[in-house]
Design a protein around this motif. Structure first.
Motif, PDB file in Angstrom:
ATOM      1  N   THR A  66      -0.267  16.515  12.372  1.00  0.00           N
ATOM      2  CA  THR A  66       0.258  15.280  11.800  1.00  0.00           C
ATOM      3  C   THR A  66      -0.764  14.738  10.811  1.00  0.00           C
ATOM      4  OG1 THR A  66      -0.771  13.798  13.393  1.00  0.00           O
ATOM      5  CG2 THR A  66       1.342  14.778  14.038  1.00  0.00           C
ATOM      6  N   ILE A  67      -0.405  13.657  10.142  1.00  0.00           N
ATOM      7  CA  ILE A  67      -1.293  13.060   9.154  1.00  0.00           C
ATOM      8  C   ILE A  67      -2.653  12.697   9.784  1.00  0.00           C
ATOM      9  CG2 ILE A  67      -0.347  10.721   9.533  1.00  0.00           C
ATOM     10  CD1 ILE A  67      -1.518  12.155   6.146  1.00  0.00           C
ATOM     11  N   GLU A  68      -2.639  12.368  11.079  1.00  0.00           N
ATOM     12  CA  GLU A  68      -3.899  11.989  11.742  1.00  0.00           C
ATOM     13  C   GLU A  68      -4.872  13.161  11.810  1.00  0.00           C
ATOM     14  OE1 GLU A  68      -0.881  11.211  12.851  1.00  0.00           O
ATOM     15  OE2 GLU A  68      -0.823   9.076  13.425  1.00  0.00           O
ATOM     16  N   GLY A  69      -4.358  14.390  11.662  1.00  0.00           N
ATOM     17  CA  GLY A  69      -5.228  15.555  11.782  1.00  0.00           C
ATOM     18  C   GLY A  69      -5.668  16.131  10.448  1.00  0.00           C
ATOM     19  N   VAL A  70      -5.374  15.432   9.355  1.00  0.00           N
ATOM     20  CA  VAL A  70      -5.689  16.002   8.034  1.00  0.00           C
ATOM     21  C   VAL A  70      -7.135  15.742   7.632  1.00  0.00           C
ATOM     22  CG1 VAL A  70      -5.120  15.964   5.572  1.00  0.00           C
ATOM     23  CG2 VAL A  70      -3.287  15.922   7.277  1.00  0.00           C
ATOM     24  N   ALA A  71      -7.594  14.499   7.800  1.00  0.00           N
ATOM     25  CA  ALA A  71      -8.985  14.180   7.431  1.00  0.00           C
ATOM     26  C   ALA A  71      -9.931  14.727   8.484  1.00  0.00           C
ATOM     27  CB  ALA A  71      -9.158  12.675   7.295  1.00  0.00           C
ATOM     28  N   ASP A  72     -11.122  15.083   8.051  1.00  0.00           N
ATOM     29  CA  ASP A  72     -12.150  15.546   8.982  1.00  0.00           C
ATOM     30  C   ASP A  72     -13.070  14.356   9.254  1.00  0.00           C
ATOM     31  OD1 ASP A  72     -14.013  16.863  10.445  1.00  0.00           O
ATOM     32  OD2 ASP A  72     -14.712  18.178   8.819  1.00  0.00           O
ATOM     33  N   GLY A  73     -12.745  13.587  10.275  1.00  0.00           N
ATOM     34  CA  GLY A  73     -13.478  12.349  10.520  1.00  0.00           C
ATOM     35  C   GLY A  73     -13.285  11.418   9.332  1.00  0.00           C
ATOM     36  N   PRO A  74     -14.373  10.916   8.756  1.00  0.00           N
ATOM     37  CA  PRO A  74     -14.222  10.022   7.602  1.00  0.00           C
ATOM     38  C   PRO A  74     -13.990  10.790   6.308  1.00  0.00           C
ATOM     39  CG  PRO A  74     -16.534  10.248   8.182  1.00  0.00           C
ATOM     40  CD  PRO A  74     -15.778  11.080   9.170  1.00  0.00           C
ATOM     41  N   LEU A  75     -14.094  12.113   6.362  1.00  0.00           N
ATOM     42  CA  LEU A  75     -13.985  12.926   5.145  1.00  0.00           C
ATOM     43  C   LEU A  75     -12.521  13.243   4.857  1.00  0.00           C
ATOM     44  CD1 LEU A  75     -15.744  14.439   2.985  1.00  0.00           C
ATOM     45  CD2 LEU A  75     -15.509  16.448   4.461  1.00  0.00           C
ATOM     46  N   LEU A  76     -12.004  12.657   3.781  1.00  0.00           N
ATOM     47  CA  LEU A  76     -10.602  12.899   3.426  1.00  0.00           C
ATOM     48  C   LEU A  76     -10.437  14.299   2.850  1.00  0.00           C
ATOM     49  CD1 LEU A  76      -9.682   9.504   1.660  1.00  0.00           C
ATOM     50  CD2 LEU A  76      -9.313  10.162   4.043  1.00  0.00           C
ATOM     51  N   SER A  77      -9.220  14.852   2.971  1.00  0.00           N
ATOM     52  CA  SER A  77      -8.922  16.108   2.280  1.00  0.00           C
ATOM     53  C   SER A  77      -8.910  15.811   0.784  1.00  0.00           C
ATOM     54  CB  SER A  77      -7.561  16.650   2.715  1.00  0.00           C
ATOM     55  OG  SER A  77      -6.520  15.919   2.106  1.00  0.00           O
ATOM     56  N   SER A  78      -9.021  16.854  -0.045  1.00  0.00           N
ATOM     57  CA  SER A  78      -9.088  16.588  -1.482  1.00  0.00           C
ATOM     58  C   SER A  78      -7.797  15.924  -1.962  1.00  0.00           C
ATOM     59  CB  SER A  78      -9.392  17.862  -2.268  1.00  0.00           C
ATOM     60  OG  SER A  78      -8.401  18.822  -2.013  1.00  0.00           O
ATOM     61  N   PHE A 112      -1.738  15.357  -7.133  1.00  0.00           N
ATOM     62  CA  PHE A 112      -1.642  16.787  -6.817  1.00  0.00           C
ATOM     63  C   PHE A 112      -2.398  17.614  -7.850  1.00  0.00           C
ATOM     64  CE2 PHE A 112       1.869  16.007  -3.859  1.00  0.00           C
ATOM     65  CZ  PHE A 112       1.760  17.070  -2.995  1.00  0.00           C
ATOM     66  N   MET A 113      -2.146  17.329  -9.117  1.00  0.00           N
ATOM     67  CA  MET A 113      -2.751  18.150 -10.162  1.00  0.00           C
ATOM     68  C   MET A 113      -4.266  17.997 -10.156  1.00  0.00           C
ATOM     69  SD  MET A 113       0.000  19.518 -10.874  1.00  0.00           S
ATOM     70  CE  MET A 113      -0.637  20.797 -11.959  1.00  0.00           C
ATOM     71  N   ARG A 114      -4.752  16.793  -9.845  1.00  0.00           N
ATOM     72  CA  ARG A 114      -6.208  16.606  -9.779  1.00  0.00           C
ATOM     73  C   ARG A 114      -6.802  17.282  -8.554  1.00  0.00           C
ATOM     74  NH1 ARG A 114      -7.545  10.516 -11.703  1.00  0.00           N
ATOM     75  NH2 ARG A 114      -9.169  10.849 -10.145  1.00  0.00           N
ATOM     76  N   ALA A 115      -6.011  17.319  -7.474  1.00  0.00           N
ATOM     77  CA  ALA A 115      -6.512  17.971  -6.260  1.00  0.00           C
ATOM     78  C   ALA A 115      -6.597  19.486  -6.437  1.00  0.00           C
ATOM     79  CB  ALA A 115      -5.606  17.638  -5.072  1.00  0.00           C
ATOM     80  N   THR A 116      -5.837  20.015  -7.384  1.00  0.00           N
ATOM     81  CA  THR A 116      -5.845  21.467  -7.574  1.00  0.00           C
ATOM     82  C   THR A 116      -6.813  21.886  -8.670  1.00  0.00           C
ATOM     83  OG1 THR A 116      -4.066  21.378  -9.191  1.00  0.00           O
ATOM     84  CG2 THR A 116      -3.428  21.644  -6.906  1.00  0.00           C
ATOM     85  N   ALA A 117      -7.309  20.907  -9.455  1.00  0.00           N
ATOM     86  CA  ALA A 117      -8.295  21.230 -10.486  1.00  0.00           C
ATOM     87  C   ALA A 117      -9.664  21.367  -9.821  1.00  0.00           C
ATOM     88  CB  ALA A 117      -8.319  20.130 -11.536  1.00  0.00           C
ATOM     89  N   ASP A 118     -10.509  22.179 -10.405  1.00  0.00           N
ATOM     90  CA  ASP A 118     -11.844  22.359  -9.801  1.00  0.00           C
ATOM     91  C   ASP A 118     -12.763  21.193 -10.162  1.00  0.00           C
ATOM     92  OD1 ASP A 118     -11.579  25.877 -10.281  1.00  0.00           O
ATOM     93  OD2 ASP A 118     -11.467  24.741  -8.401  1.00  0.00           O
TER      94      ASP A 118
END
Lengths: 163, 286
Positions: free
Chosen positions: A85-97, A157-163
């Motif tokens: 679920t959404i609660e399992g996406v971030a790693d502690g305080p570290l958000l996914s890109s 989305f597009m920014r999350a996929t750019a390096d």
């Protein structure tokens, strides 16, 4: 005369689910929806009930990695499956890109649709780390946002996929 | 939703026994139609029998011909390379169903058993002459998909039967196919759709298949339209004739998504577009 089979509530069933890497166990109504078990029994209210008929995508979670609508999914059908679920996406305080770009772009306005978009988006990016804008729009075709007009969402989305 | 008893058999035999012993019970696979209907106030079944625990129903075999498990998800079927390559019109139609989240739950068997006139997979399967394999207490029986649909929401499957698989033969040599669906946005239900298949030899249409959705009580083949082209070159006059016949051959209704006249026109336009597009693929190849 009342038919006994329809007048009595069917007995609850013990269900064991793997949610965000942890085991959750509880007694559920046999026809309980995954959405209700997540929100009201497992206390994971990040998953939202929007239309409640499979159209808006607010209730999307991942089941064995696949995006699924929890408002149409029977909880008992998920026994032994890996639920995220959404609660399992971030790693502690570290958000996914994707989450980070979402915040930075202002892709959330009221925010109600955000969890569903993120779950579908994470599934897309895992399968296809460099989607085109058309592929992004196709992936989120089943998610409705009534605030943003999708421009900021696609930008995130597009920014999350750019390096 | 009032709670319902739930059963999850792991064999076909157990599923059929449960169905026989629980009058009014309903099979459920992906749930994307059944759950929406239950929430919408459809008559409550006495119990739900999930088919997702039966390995036989979720397995597909795709090689020269295809046997598609009725309870395989649309997403799982779309992931089969040989299916996309061998029967592209079916993949195309399945790819246009609803949304990715729905496709990961929804099953091909469910799309057919729901028997909606607009079932996206039906026209493509009809073009390929698909058959459905039913299993009941008396054993297996096979029906042409054309015979499977009785009326909107109703199939010719018995209450004691279940759909096991959808069988598709190898495409005719040289077959070219296309799927055209009129809708406004993603998630939308088809206003009208046409799947078409064509084989041409020496400039003559030697094998013609048209099937249409959302324009009759059930998804249907268009045999008169096919006959208008088969054995002839696809000249402008022939195509115009096929178009006129197609518009007469369907029997659409007016509903919230579109008028009957509009639907007729769309079918005619699609028959013409499909014929021209497919015929063009044979140009230069002969």
């Amino acid at each position: 005369m009342t038919d006994a089979t329809t007048s009595t509530r069917p007995a609850k069933r013990i269900l064991s689910l793997r949610i965000n890497g942890s085991t959750w166990e509880g007694a559920v109504e046999p026809s309980a929806l995954l959405l209700d078990v997540l929100r009201y029994q497992a206390g994971l209210t990040g998953t939202k009930r929007g239309c409640d008929m499979g159209t808006c995508g607010c209730c999307a979670v991942r089941v064995d990695g696949e995006p699924r609508l929890s408002c149409l999914t029977l909880a008992l059908d998920c026994e032994g499956r890996d639920i995220k679920t959404i609660e399992g996406v971030a790693d502690g305080p570290l958000l996914s890109s994707l989450q980070q770009e979402w915040a930075d772009c202002g892709a959330a306005q009221c925010g109600f649709c955000t969890p569903g978009f993120i779950m579908v988006g994470e599934a897309l990016l895992e399968r296809n780390p460099k989607p085109s804008e058309a592929e992004v729009r196709e992936a989120i075709a089943g998610n409705l946002c009534r605030c943003t007009g999708y421009v900021k969402i696609v930008e995130a989305f597009m920014r999350a996929t750019a390096d | 939703m009032h709670p319902l008893p739930y059963h999850r058999p792991t064999s076909l035999e157990a599923a059929l026994e449960l169905k026989a012993s629980l009058p009014g019970a309903r099979f459920i696979a992906g749930g994307t139609d059944v759950m929406v209907r239950l929430k919408g106030g459809a008559p409550r079944p006495s119990a739900l029998i999930s088919l997702r625990g039966i390995a036989e129903l979720t397995r597909s075999e795709v090689a020269q011909s295809a046997r598609l498990g009725a309870a395989a998800s649309v997403a799982d079927l779309l992931a089969i390379d040989a299916l996309r390559e061998g029967w592209p019109v079916l993949a195309d139609a399945m790819n246009q169903m609803a949304s990715p989240q729905i496709r990961s739950s929804a099953t091909l068997g469910g799309n057919l058993c729901n028997a909606a006139p607009c079932a996206d997979s039906a026209p493509a399967l009809l073009v390929h002459g698909a058959r459905v394999v039913l299993r009941g207490p008396q054993g297996e029986r096979v029906l042409a998909l054309e015979e499977f649909f009785a009326e909107p929401g109703v199939t010719r499957m018995g209450a004691d039967e279940l759909l096991m698989s959808i069988d598709v033969d190898p495409p005719e040599p040289g077959l070219q196919t296309t799927f055209l669906k009129k809708k406004r946005v993603a998630m939308d239900i088809a206003i009208a759709s046409v799947a078409a298949g064509l084989v041409m030899n020496d400039g003559i249409c030697t094998h013609v298949r048209f099937a249409a959705g959302s324009v009759a009580p059930v998804p249907m083949r268009l045999p008169a339209t096919e006959a208008a082209l088969c054995g002839h070159p696809p000249t402008d006059a022939r195509i115009a004739e096929a178009r006129r016949i197609a518009e007469e051959e369907v029997s659409p209704i007016t509903d919230i998504r579109g008028g009957a006249d509009y639907r007729r026109r769309i079918i005619g336009v699609y028959v013409e577009r499909a014929t021209r597009a497919l015929a063009a693929r044979f140009e230069g190849s002969e």
